[in-house]
Design a protein around this motif. Sequence first.
Motif, PDB file in Angstrom:
ATOM      1  N   THR A 154     -26.899  -5.500  -9.902  1.00 37.72           N
ATOM      2  CA  THR A 154     -27.736  -4.889  -8.872  1.00 37.72           C
ATOM      3  C   THR A 154     -26.861  -3.911  -8.099  1.00 37.72           C
ATOM      4  OG1 THR A 154     -27.195  -6.686  -7.359  1.00 37.72           O
ATOM      5  CG2 THR A 154     -29.263  -6.873  -8.570  1.00 37.72           C
ATOM      6  N   ILE A 155     -27.464  -2.778  -7.712  1.00 45.65           N
ATOM      7  CA  ILE A 155     -26.696  -1.737  -7.017  1.00 45.65           C
ATOM      8  C   ILE A 155     -27.405  -1.443  -5.698  1.00 45.65           C
ATOM      9  CG2 ILE A 155     -25.573   0.498  -7.288  1.00 45.65           C
ATOM     10  CD1 ILE A 155     -26.152   0.362 -10.242  1.00 45.65           C
ATOM     11  N   PRO A 156     -27.155  -2.256  -4.677  1.00 48.92           N
ATOM     12  CA  PRO A 156     -27.913  -2.088  -3.425  1.00 48.92           C
ATOM     13  C   PRO A 156     -27.445  -0.914  -2.566  1.00 48.92           C
ATOM     14  CG  PRO A 156     -26.397  -3.950  -3.250  1.00 48.92           C
ATOM     15  CD  PRO A 156     -26.294  -3.445  -4.651  1.00 48.92           C
ATOM     16  N   THR A 157     -26.189  -0.499  -2.685  1.00 50.49           N
ATOM     17  CA  THR A 157     -25.668   0.560  -1.808  1.00 50.49           C
ATOM     18  C   THR A 157     -24.755   1.497  -2.597  1.00 50.49           C
ATOM     19  OG1 THR A 157     -23.677  -0.690  -1.267  1.00 50.49           O
ATOM     20  CG2 THR A 157     -25.575  -1.023   0.179  1.00 50.49           C
ATOM     21  N   GLY A 168     -37.523  -3.655 -13.711  1.00 58.49           N
ATOM     22  CA  GLY A 168     -36.555  -3.232 -14.709  1.00 58.49           C
ATOM     23  C   GLY A 168     -35.141  -3.688 -14.394  1.00 58.49           C
ATOM     24  N   LEU A 169     -34.248  -3.425 -15.343  1.00 58.64           N
ATOM     25  CA  LEU A 169     -32.877  -3.900 -15.248  1.00 58.64           C
ATOM     26  C   LEU A 169     -31.895  -2.739 -15.358  1.00 58.64           C
ATOM     27  CD1 LEU A 169     -32.935  -6.976 -17.662  1.00 58.64           C
ATOM     28  CD2 LEU A 169     -32.984  -7.012 -15.163  1.00 58.64           C
ATOM     29  N   MET A 178     -31.153   5.666  -8.240  1.00 60.14           N
ATOM     30  CA  MET A 178     -31.076   4.239  -8.562  1.00 60.14           C
ATOM     31  C   MET A 178     -29.712   3.884  -9.152  1.00 60.14           C
ATOM     32  SD  MET A 178     -34.773   3.442 -10.106  1.00 60.14           S
ATOM     33  CE  MET A 178     -36.181   3.455  -9.024  1.00 60.14           C
ATOM     34  N   ILE A 179     -29.213   4.764 -10.001  1.00 64.24           N
ATOM     35  CA  ILE A 179     -27.898   4.476 -10.591  1.00 64.24           C
ATOM     36  C   ILE A 179     -26.828   4.473  -9.504  1.00 64.24           C
ATOM     37  CG2 ILE A 179     -26.170   5.240 -12.269  1.00 64.24           C
ATOM     38  CD1 ILE A 179     -28.419   6.622 -13.797  1.00 64.24           C
ATOM     39  N   SER A 235     -26.839   1.046 -19.066  1.00 67.92           N
ATOM     40  CA  SER A 235     -28.102   0.916 -19.775  1.00 67.92           C
ATOM     41  C   SER A 235     -29.206   0.614 -18.775  1.00 67.92           C
ATOM     42  CB  SER A 235     -27.964  -0.205 -20.812  1.00 67.92           C
ATOM     43  OG  SER A 235     -29.182  -0.413 -21.442  1.00 67.92           O
ATOM     44  N   LEU A 236     -30.229   1.470 -18.767  1.00 66.63           N
ATOM     45  CA  LEU A 236     -31.389   1.235 -17.907  1.00 66.63           C
ATOM     46  C   LEU A 236     -32.519   0.722 -18.786  1.00 66.63           C
ATOM     47  CD1 LEU A 236     -31.347   4.539 -15.805  1.00 66.63           C
ATOM     48  CD2 LEU A 236     -30.012   2.459 -15.471  1.00 66.63           C
ATOM     49  N   ARG A 237     -33.165  -0.355 -18.373  1.00 64.77           N
ATOM     50  CA  ARG A 237     -34.219  -0.977 -19.176  1.00 64.77           C
ATOM     51  C   ARG A 237     -35.496  -1.106 -18.365  1.00 64.77           C
ATOM     52  NH1 ARG A 237     -32.610   0.431 -22.681  1.00 64.77           N
ATOM     53  NH2 ARG A 237     -30.935  -0.198 -24.046  1.00 64.77           N
TER      54      ARG A 237
END
Lengths: 261, 410
Positions: free
Chosen positions: A74-77, A64-65, A54-55, A11-13
């Motif tokens: 969080t998805i840094p890499t 956003g979240l 981003m995903i 879910s992207l917010r």
Amino acid sequence: MSTANDVPLLSLRGLGKRFGAVEALVDVDLDVYAHEVVALVGDNGAGKSTVAKMISGVLTPDTGLIEIDGETVTIPTPIAAHALGIATVFQELALADNLDVTSNLFLGRELHRGRVRDDETMEQIARKVLRDLNSRIPSVKSPLSTLSKGQRQSVAIARTLIGRPRIVVLDEPTAALSVSQTAEVLTHIERLRDLGLGVVLISHNMNDVRAVSDRIIVLRHGRNNGEFDAATVSHEAILAAITGAPPTRELDPTAFLPTPH
Amino acid sequence: MTTDLNPAPAAPPGAQARVPLGQRMAGLGGNARQYGIFGALVVIVLLFQVLTDGKLLLANNVAALFQQNAYVMILAIGMVMVIVAGHIDLSVGSVVAFVGGIVAVSMRDMGLPWLVAVLLGLAVGGVVGAWQGYWVAYVGIPAFIVTLAGMLIFRGLALVIVGETVAGLPSQFIAISKGSLPNFLGYANNMDVVTILIGVLAIGAIVVSQVRARRSLRKHELYVEPVGLFATKLALVAIGIGVLTVILSFSAGGTPTVLVIVGVLIVAYTFLMGRTVFGRHIYAIGGNRLAASLSGVDTRRVDFWIFVNMGVLAGAAAIVTTARAGAAIASAGQNFELDAIAACFIGGAAVTGGIGRISGAIVGALIMGVLNMGLSILSVDPSWQMAIKGLVLLFAVAFDLINKRRAGTR
């Protein structure tokens, strides 16, 4: 669209992203459930690939979240994305031509015992994954350079199945493919859904999108601009949302005439 | 790392064997080229054997061939890894002079035991490699530039350290390059028994490991090459090593020490490149750097260690070279980088990266070595020797490229 499970897989917010003065994304929302193909469509520069990146951990959102199973992550890499069960097929195929099919499937996550690669187990899994996809790759030992574009796309999609992901993101998987190759890739996408994954399909080919997706989400200038049920929506309604034109049921012949004073 | 996927249930027997012929040939492509290089070596050896009236394969000449070319083979091992990853190293010749100087000075002026000096040399080589690897991997300066700078830096430092020749090195140190394994088992029919034993063990080890690998593939029902091809290959390898063993056993010293060093390095690095995750990542980076990094390969770390490794091997080459000369000289190692690079490309490495093998580089080095020795026995003028070697390099790569193009348009 309603599914048995109420909590979306992904879910992207309110995602936002700025590149200098350019607002690439503004307040974008997106939900993906298991057993579902969600198409993300839009014109060039609408922000589709930015969402994909981003995903998959290539870009991080400014605002956003991102939630997975209702929990904020969080998805840094790309490695973090993989650990969260997200697999991505990038638009620029992330495959090494000089390696064989198995090596590409396991690239960056090779199985090993001690320091030695476990090539045999990897080959067996590779064969199983390709079978699961009903793929027509002649041999898992073929170097990628000997495969056709469509076969390479099959390998790229099969790659997402290594390590048992839950969400697969496909960025323009049918671009530059022939008709029959496209058909094969679309079959693979349906297989991913049948395997219970949540699939995000990014494309601007309306035929492909309508053929395999359950829901269609339109982006325009980096913003949400409509969500449609793929089974019922008309071609014109999607196009209108993409281009921003008012939805016209039929073409009005007078629309193109100069306006009389 | 593990994966949740269960291993595949056993496929019906022969499922994988049903590979279309075209595909099978394509899969053989890489190997076929490898065989071609071996073939070229055999042809060149036979050619010079005839031209020199059988002098080329005299026992002492064969032993000298390895002693003279050990440095190229050692450097080529590191260089092929650098080239496969898509880089180049122009500095190895200067590094050889620099490390050689340090090793010699540490023994003569500081009185270090030779073994400690050898370890010091390898360590200094590693530090030099780390220095260059840092600039390439973490700052992102192209390796061509970094190692071009290194070529100047380390040649300069070699001049500073060595000044004039540093001679008078311990005899044990010199024996690294000039000595042979002690023939403590005596002679049989004038043949050194130690050499024969090593040859037999080598053949045995190769046969056993190959048969085992094949059996394992069989057990997992993976594709194995036809039994005829497999047996022929093994037989040819065994004959090659056998002939070499017999010739060497007649030489003055038996097995040269450097041949053992080079042999161990070849086995170790073939394993590293062929069977480890690190080796796979080197090929992946050379094939598609972006793909490797998107897939989670730490490309900078791999680049860094490739150069550290090249530095250590340059240190080893420095030790071998200094021991052979019996002294350190500031001009040592001139053009060594070119010898190593040429060996890699003759051995089938691709300029664009991603392709190349340790075995190819070694055969490339041997082709150059045999040319050198053959032309010298024929007393061909050194200037002409250089021109001939240049042409061989050009034709080898051109032949490779034309073959590849033909295969591509097929």
